[in-house]
Design a protein around this motif. Structure first.
Motif, short mmCIF file in Angstrom:
data_model
loop_
_atom_site.label_atom_id
_atom_site.label_comp_id
_atom_site.label_asym_id
_atom_site.label_seq_id
_atom_site.Cartn_x
_atom_site.Cartn_y
_atom_site.Cartn_z
N UNK B 42 0.83 -1.20 0.00
CA UNK B 42 0.00 0.00 0.00
C UNK B 42 0.87 1.25 0.00
N UNK B 43 1.96 1.21 0.77
CA UNK B 43 2.84 2.38 0.82
C UNK B 43 3.45 2.63 -0.57
N UNK B 44 3.87 1.56 -1.20
CA UNK B 44 4.48 1.70 -2.52
C UNK B 44 3.46 2.26 -3.51
N UNK B 45 2.24 1.74 -3.41
CA UNK B 45 1.20 2.20 -4.33
C UNK B 45 0.80 3.64 -4.01
N UNK B 46 0.87 4.02 -2.75
CA UNK B 46 0.54 5.39 -2.38
C UNK B 46 1.56 6.36 -2.99
N UNK B 47 2.83 5.94 -3.00
CA UNK B 47 3.84 6.77 -3.65
C UNK B 47 3.45 6.98 -5.11
N UNK B 48 2.88 5.95 -5.71
CA UNK B 48 2.50 6.02 -7.11
C UNK B 48 1.12 6.61 -7.33
N UNK B 49 0.45 7.02 -6.26
CA UNK B 49 -0.79 7.77 -6.43
C UNK B 49 -2.03 6.94 -6.65
N UNK B 50 -1.98 5.65 -6.41
CA UNK B 50 -3.20 4.82 -6.55
C UNK B 50 -3.14 3.73 -5.50
N UNK B 51 -3.79 3.81 -4.37
CA UNK B 51 -4.67 4.88 -3.92
C UNK B 51 -3.87 6.11 -3.46
N UNK B 52 -4.53 7.26 -3.46
CA UNK B 52 -3.84 8.46 -2.97
C UNK B 52 -3.93 8.54 -1.45
N UNK B 53 -2.92 9.18 -0.86
CA UNK B 53 -2.92 9.36 0.59
C UNK B 53 -4.04 10.31 0.98
N UNK B 54 -4.76 9.99 2.06
CA UNK B 54 -5.83 10.90 2.48
C UNK B 54 -5.22 12.10 3.19
N UNK B 55 -4.17 11.86 3.99
CA UNK B 55 -3.46 13.00 4.57
C UNK B 55 -1.98 12.68 4.59
N UNK B 56 -1.18 13.69 4.81
CA UNK B 56 0.26 13.53 4.74
C UNK B 56 0.74 13.89 3.35
N UNK B 57 2.06 13.84 3.18
CA UNK B 57 2.63 14.28 1.90
C UNK B 57 3.65 13.28 1.37
N UNK B 58 3.74 13.22 0.06
CA UNK B 58 4.81 12.47 -0.58
C UNK B 58 5.60 13.47 -1.42
#
Lengths: 443, 235
Positions: B42-58
């Motif tokens: 999930x973290x790896x996919x969040x870096x790639x924007x799918x799914x997007x993080x609800x809060x926090x920043x990349x």
């Protein structure tokens, strides 16, 4: 059929498998045959009478069981083993041969198609059938973009065909614009409808997508039926103008200021001219569809369609925007249906919602699937099996649909991935060891 | 180079990442280890924007990419070899590599294919073969090779050892090291903690959507807790 590939069943002795399968077949056919064959209602005078036909019913069951046993025996023949695994078997040689000679076959087929109307045996009937053949080929090629390449299962493709047909019919009868002006418009409108359908279904895949597209096809047909003020409803639109040959009309005599085709070339008038002209028109349209798809397959967009069919997540990770890819597939697939629709309405001179029922969508989809998803040659072969054979067997009347069904079953048994279900790479490199050579491009 | 700050990611109502901070410096191999379902992918996919993080920043090289669509992230210089390889099974090896260079202008395609074939000589032998007919290890090589075709500065690898024989795993990890030595920063998500920690400069441990430990690869390998939880069990 899928059970026979099940390893547990395959481990049983062949005889036992065949016997169990035969019993099962007999049972299923019995259930179906009692109402369909065993009982028959005859009208005697004013009343209905129930007639039984048990001997016939048992004969049918016997035939089915025998067929099933033969099929199983054929499948279990020693040489069939590899076909269960790698898809190599009877038909594989056909598609392998077809694959390596694809260009030559294409050229030969095209030359034959051009020469067809001038053959001694070709009368109006032959050219007419050939025209119908080409309409379906074109529709198949168009749908191949959506289903075969992009992998988006579309059960409502006939809607775009209808949009194209009605675009030309309405513009030509209301505004009097010429066919050549309306043809691009029909494609454009159909493409717009393609995008309209595309947007809501972007998130859907597989079965769910199929259901929504099926609904879309029905919506279009029902709107055409019920919007009487605009489309004349179920009565349809008649008196649709025929196309002209650069302004020369196809008739015996022309009004002032208009030349007839016969005069233009200084030949005697024949009603055959228009039929042949229409044939060449659809041949050109279908040819454009084919060339376009072949080119697209080698461009990034076409490659992206195929990649999307394989794996959407991988596509995204490679920087492909699935939204654009899907919409472009829907739009371009629909556009060709629109062209075909405009041609259909100018050829018939009459359109009504009846021509655009679900069964048309189903046939076009069957053409793509039976031909082998994504194969251009496969589409042509499938149209032959699904449209031309039933036409030829018209004399057999009663057995037409039976042969149609048998052809489908045979194709699915022999070639489960379609007649040409073998994807050709768009680019093939020479094997390592022959360095320095340019990549060889294959169609 | 990549900075993940307080990232929360949800699947519907389920919170998969509960405020994750990860920092990756240019030139490093950083690994993220953890059990099944910890949230690594999930973290790896969040870096790639799918799914997007609800809060926090990349942040990637100082640029906020939290809300950048997935298909544009690859153009910034991040490439991903997704979990389960996800190669295009019906396309040939060569065509798969072509797909990988779509985000670029294609001008250095020939050089990049050469580079991939030098890294993975097996792929060159099989370049006209369909992706689906390759062995698992070869498919993994193809997935990594395809990701490299976009000339990334940061390479995200999701479980490259998944389902591979130990010998092949060792080969793949050696190649990851080579790729890193050529100047590509690597973020490696792995369940195979032993190999991953041995290879990585630094590592993070994830448990239930939280980072619980971090340190150099050596430190984590020597940590008794890690040994007990992730290493003593066959590796």
């Amino acid at each position: 059929m899928s059970e026979s590939t099940n390893p547990i069943r395959a481990a049983r002795s062949p005889l036992k498998t065949i016997v169990i399968d035969a019993c099962l077949t007999a049972f299923v056919v019995l259930i179906l045959a009692i109402p369909f064959i065993g009982l028959k209602s005859d009208s005697v005078g004013t009343s209905l009478q129930l007639v039984t036909r048990w001997p016939l019913m048992f004969a049918v069951i016997g035939a089915m069981v025998a067929g099933r046993v033969l099929l199983n025996l054929w499948r279990m023949r020693p040489s069939a083993a590899p076909s269960a695994k790698g898809g190599k078997g009877v038909g594989a040689t056909l598609s392998a041969w077809g694959g390596s000679h694809i260009k030559m076959i294409g050229v030969v087929a095209f030359v034959a198609a051009v020469a067809l109307p001038f053959m001694p045996f070709s009368n109006r009937y032959v050219v007419d059938i050939a025209t119908t053949f080409l309409i379906y080929v074109m529709l198949g090629w168009g749908l191949n973009i959506v289903v075969g390449l992009a992998g988006l299962l579309d059960l409502g493709y006939v809607a775009f065909y209808a949009v194209g047909a009605y675009t030309y019919a309405l513009i030509a009868t209301q505004l009097g614009w010429s066919f050549w002006l309306c043809l691009p418009l029909a494609g454009l409108f159909a493409a717009m409808f393609g995008i309209m359908l595309g947007f809501p279904v972007l998130r859907l895949r597989g079965d769910y997508l199929a259901i929504v597209t099926l609904g879309f096809g029905e919506i279009i047909r029902i709107v055409l039926t019920n919007w009487v003020d605009f489309t004349k409803g179920p009565d349809g639109i008649s008196g649709i103008p025929r196309p002209s040959f650069f302004g020369a009309v196809f008739s015996r005599s022309a009004p002032e200021g208009v030349t007839t085709f016969a005069d233009l070339f200084g030949i005697a008038y024949s009603s055959q001219h228009r039929v042949i002209f229409l044939y060449f028109l659809i041949l050109a349209l279908a040819g454009v569809t084919n060339l376009f798809t072949l080119r697209m397959r080698r461009l990034p967009t076409g490659r992206a369609w195929e990649a999307l069919r394989e794996d959407e997540i991988a596509c995204r990770s490679l920087g492909i925007n699935p939204t654009n890819v899907k919409l472009s597939a829907f739009a371009l697939g629909a556009m060709f249906a629109g062209f075909a629709g405009a041609f259909f309405s100018t050829r018939q001179g009459f359109v009504s919602p009846e021509s655009f029922t679900f069964i048309e969508s189903a046939i076009i989809l069957a053409i793509v699937v039976l031909g082998g998803m994504g194969s251009q040659t496969g589409v042509v072969l499938a149209v032959f099996a699904l449209v031309i054979l039933p036409e030829w067997f018209r004399e057999f009347e009663q057995y037409r649909m039976f042969l149609f069904g048998a052809a489908m079953v045979l194709i699915m048994v022999l070639k489960p991935t379609g007649v040409m279900g073998h994807r050709e790479p768009t680019i093939r490199l020479h094997p390592p060891g022959k360095p320095g050579e340019q990549p060889e491009v294959v169609q | 180079m990549l900075k993940i700050e307080g990232v929360h990611t949800f699947y519907g109502k389920i919170e998969a990442l509960k405020g994750v901070d990860v920092n990756i410096n240019a030139g490093e191999i950083v690994t993220l280890i953890g059990a099944n379902g910890a949230g690594k992918s999930t973290l790896l996919m969040t870096v790639f924007g799918k799914p997007q993080a609800r809060s926090g920043r990349v942040l990637f090289e100082g640029q906020d990419i939290t809300r950048v669509p997935a298909h544009e992230i690859v153009r910034l210089g991040i490439a991903q070899s997704p979990e389960g390889r996800r190669i295009f099974a019906r396309m040939t090896v060569y065509e798969n590599l072509q797909m990988g260079c779509l985000p670029t202008d294609g001008s250095h395609f020939e050089d990049d294919v050469r580079m991939v074939f030098d890294l993975f000589p097996r792929l060159e032998e099989r370049r006209n073969q369909r992706g689906g007919t390759l062995s698992g290890g070869e498919q993994q090589m193809l997935a990594i090779g395809r990701a490299l075709m976009s000339r990334p500065r940061l390479l995200l690898l999701d479980e490259p050892s998944l389902g591979l024989a130990p010998l092949v795993v060792r080969q793949i990890f050696e190649i990851i090291k080579k790729i890193n030595e050529a100047g590509v920063t690597v973020f490696l998500v792995e369940q195979n903690a032993f190999h991953a920690l041995k290879l990585a400069h630094r590592g993070y441990v994830m448990v239930n959507g939280n980072i619980t430990l971090s340190g150099t690869g050596r430190e984590l390998l020597d940590n008794p807790e890690i040994r007990a939880a992730y290493l003593e069990g066959g590796h």
